[in-house]
Design an enzyme around this catalytic site. Sequence first.
Site, PDB file in Angstrom:
ATOM      1  N   SER A 166       0.830  -1.197   0.000  1.00  0.00           N
ATOM      2  CA  SER A 166       0.000   0.000   0.000  1.00  0.00           C
ATOM      3  C   SER A 166       0.873   1.258   0.000  1.00  0.00           C
ATOM      4  CB  SER A 166      -0.972  -0.047   1.188  1.00  0.00           C
ATOM      5  OG  SER A 166      -1.933   0.979   1.117  1.00  0.00           O
ATOM      6  N   ASP A 258      -9.832  -3.783  -5.081  1.00  0.00           N
ATOM      7  CA  ASP A 258      -9.156  -2.677  -4.405  1.00  0.00           C
ATOM      8  C   ASP A 258      -9.495  -1.358  -5.098  1.00  0.00           C
ATOM      9  OD1 ASP A 258      -7.352  -0.920  -3.242  1.00  0.00           O
ATOM     10  OD2 ASP A 258      -5.592  -2.139  -3.663  1.00  0.00           O
ATOM     11  N   HIS A 288      -7.800  -4.875  -0.886  1.00  0.00           N
ATOM     12  CA  HIS A 288      -6.625  -4.125  -0.451  1.00  0.00           C
ATOM     13  C   HIS A 288      -6.229  -4.564   0.957  1.00  0.00           C
ATOM     14  CE1 HIS A 288      -4.044  -0.514  -0.637  1.00  0.00           C
ATOM     15  NE2 HIS A 288      -4.218  -0.472   0.672  1.00  0.00           N
TER      16      HIS A 288
END
Length: 318
Positions: A166, A258, A288
Site C-alpha cells: 500500500s 481494491d 486491499h
Amino acid sequence: MADETATGVTIRPDVKGFLDYLNAAGTPPMSTLTPAMARQGFLMMSSVAERAPLDLPVIRDLVAPGAAGDIALRLYDSRDTRAPGPAVVFFHGGGFVIGDLATHQAFCTEIASALDLPVIAVDYRLAPEHPFPAAPDDCEAAARWIATSPDAIGRTITGLIPMGDSAGGNLAIVVTQAVGARPAAVPVILQVPLYPLTDDRPDHASHRQFCEGFMLNADSMAWFARCYAATPGDPRAYPLYNDHAHTPPTVLVTAGLDPIRDSGRVYGAELVLAGVNVTFLEFAGTIHGFAQLRKAIPSTHDDCLTIFAAIRRHLEHG
C-alpha cells in the site's frame, strides 16, 4: 467457489465473510478518529486478523541516521549468520499515517523465512505530525544506510530489494527511483510493490467501483491524503510521474477488489512500455491489504506464497 456481488464482481467466500463481518461492525469513519486512535485500531486489527509471527533466530532492532533524527529499523533473518547477499528493505503500509514495525512483524517474518533473505523493516515518520516528504526522506536515508553498514547489521548487503504494501509499496517505488537517479553503495536489484498508490488521478474505474464496502473506503483515502499533504504531481509522492527507463526488474501486485487497483495497473503498463522486466500479479476476488489479513482471510496466504515464488524466480533467473 467464488460468489458474485450485486454488481457482478467476483468475490471469494472467505473475503465475503470477512467483509460482511467488517461492514456490520459499525466501525466509526477514519476521519472521526485521531491519528493515535486510528493507529491503535490498526494494531488491534493486525493482532486478530493476521497470522502469528514466525519464530526466527534473528529479530533485532537497529537505528539508522536520518536528516531529522534516528530512524528505527528491525532486522529479521532465518539464519544467525550468512554470506554476503541481497536484503529486502521493507516499508509498511497504512496510508502514511498508521502502521509501524509491530503491525507488520508477522509478514516480515514470513518474507524472511520464505525468501531465505534478511529483511530490514523501516519505521519511517508518519503524518500528520510529519507530512510529505518526511516518509520518503526517511525511507531513502534508511536504504542508503543499509547499503553501507555491514558492521551494524552484521551482514554484508550486496543488493537492495525495496518491498512494501500500500503506502509502503508507493515508498518502495520512490526509493527505487531515488537510488536509480543517485546510486547508493549497492544497487536495487528488484522492487516488490504490493497494491501501491502510484498516482493522484481521481477518475480510476476501480475507485468508483470499490470505494465503499471493500474495507479501504473513500473516507479513509481522503483522510490519509489530507494528513499526508503530498504535493500534487510530485513524483516522490506519485511515482507514476517519474521516468521508468532505468527501473529494475519488478514484481508488481494488485488486488481485484481494491479501489486503488487501477493505480497499480497503470504503473505496470508504464513499466512494460519502458521495457522493464515485470511480473504482474493481480489476485482476483480479494481486497486491499490482504497480506495483513492471512488469518481472517486464509486464501490470501496462498497469494503471498505466489508472490514469494515470483520473487525467488527473479532472483534465481534475473
